[in-house]
Design an enzyme around this catalytic site. Structure first.
Site, PDB file in Angstrom:
ATOM      1  N   SER A   1      37.757  52.549  33.546  1.00 18.72           N
ATOM      2  CA  SER A   1      38.044  51.823  32.316  1.00 18.72           C
ATOM      3  C   SER A   1      38.459  50.403  32.656  1.00 18.72           C
ATOM      4  O   SER A   1      38.921  50.136  33.769  1.00 18.72           O
ATOM      5  CB  SER A   1      39.173  52.542  31.560  1.00 18.72           C
ATOM      6  OG  SER A   1      39.450  51.903  30.338  1.00 18.72           O
ATOM      7  N   ASP A   2      38.301  49.515  31.710  1.00 18.65           N
ATOM      8  CA  ASP A   2      38.831  48.167  31.853  1.00 18.65           C
ATOM      9  C   ASP A   2      39.182  47.652  30.465  1.00 18.65           C
ATOM     10  O   ASP A   2      38.669  48.146  29.458  1.00 18.65           O
ATOM     11  CB  ASP A   2      37.838  47.225  32.543  1.00 18.65           C
ATOM     12  CG  ASP A   2      38.523  45.956  33.006  1.00 18.65           C
ATOM     13  OD1 ASP A   2      39.418  46.054  33.871  1.00 18.65           O
ATOM     14  OD2 ASP A   2      38.207  44.869  32.483  1.00 18.65           O
ATOM     15  N   GLN A   3      40.058  46.664  30.441  1.00 18.69           N
ATOM     16  CA  GLN A   3      40.520  46.142  29.166  1.00 18.69           C
ATOM     17  C   GLN A   3      40.809  44.656  29.266  1.00 18.69           C
ATOM     18  O   GLN A   3      41.315  44.175  30.284  1.00 18.69           O
ATOM     19  CB  GLN A   3      41.797  46.869  28.736  1.00 18.69           C
ATOM     20  CG  GLN A   3      42.349  46.406  27.398  1.00 18.69           C
ATOM     21  CD  GLN A   3      43.606  47.158  27.033  1.00 18.69           C
ATOM     22  OE1 GLN A   3      44.654  46.915  27.615  1.00 18.69           O
ATOM     23  NE2 GLN A   3      43.491  48.077  26.100  1.00 18.69           N
TER      24      GLN A   3
END
Length: 191
Positions: free
Chosen positions: A68-70
């Protein structure tokens, strides 16, 4: 098949565990700054895909890898993890001016069947002006350096200043539950 969470984030670990999955953690160890796109959705997707690829190269045997990345979109500007306390301070001091829109990607990779699926979730939080002494106390924890936009909506110092949340709280925290479950179900049906 074993599940691997490709993240060193304690929050992501906690969210995935709350879904009832048993998993191991492998830190992807990539240089996120080498991956650049102006489109925030493409940016978080490509970083999460690079994390998955880095983990694939570290393991043997079949696995489901979740990465995941944000980023935070703030007044049309992309905010990532701050590079310094000064940058974190500025992010927190100005957080009340505009909604903090989180753009969070989830990538699920089945190494056995060579399948990868992904999605992006968007949520936002609006906060009140945070007093200087609260900002300094929060900065002293060191936590703002590990959060996109420097802002942890669950931190006890900041929670009183959250006015409204749109979307899934876990998405703002870094791993959207609904999207993650949907992708895991989808990949198990394809595998």
């Amino acid at each position: 098949m074993k599940i691997i969470l490709g993240s060193s984030s304690e929050i992501r670990k906690k969210i995935l565990a709350s879904l009832g999955y048993k998993f191991e953690i492998i830190k992807p160890e990539i240089n996120e700054k080498e991956i650049r796109f102006k489109n925030p959705e493409k940016l978080v997707l490509e970083i999460a895909k690079a994390k998955a690829e880095a983990i694939k190269n570290k393991i043997s045997g079949p696995a489901i890898i979740i990465t995941s990345d944000q980023v935070v979109l703030f007044n049309s500007q992309i905010r990532e993890k701050p590079q310094s306390i000064a940058e974190a301070r500025e992010m927190i001091k100005t957080a009340h001016l505009y909604p903090n829109i989180t753009i969070t990607s989830v990538v699920v990779t089945d190494t056995q069947n060579n399948i990868q699926i992904s999605g992006v979730d968007i949520a936002s939080a609006k906060c009140e002006r945070i007093p200087e002494e609260i900002i300094e106390a929060y900065l002293a924890t060191g936590e703002p350096l590990y959060m996109a936009g420097s802002f942890d909506i669950e931190h006890p110092l900041l929670t009183p200043y959250i006015k409204i949340i749109f979307g899934e709280q876990e998405s703002i925290l870094g791993l959207p539950k609904t999207l993650t479950q949907k992708l895991l179900k989808e990949i198990s049906e394809k595998g």
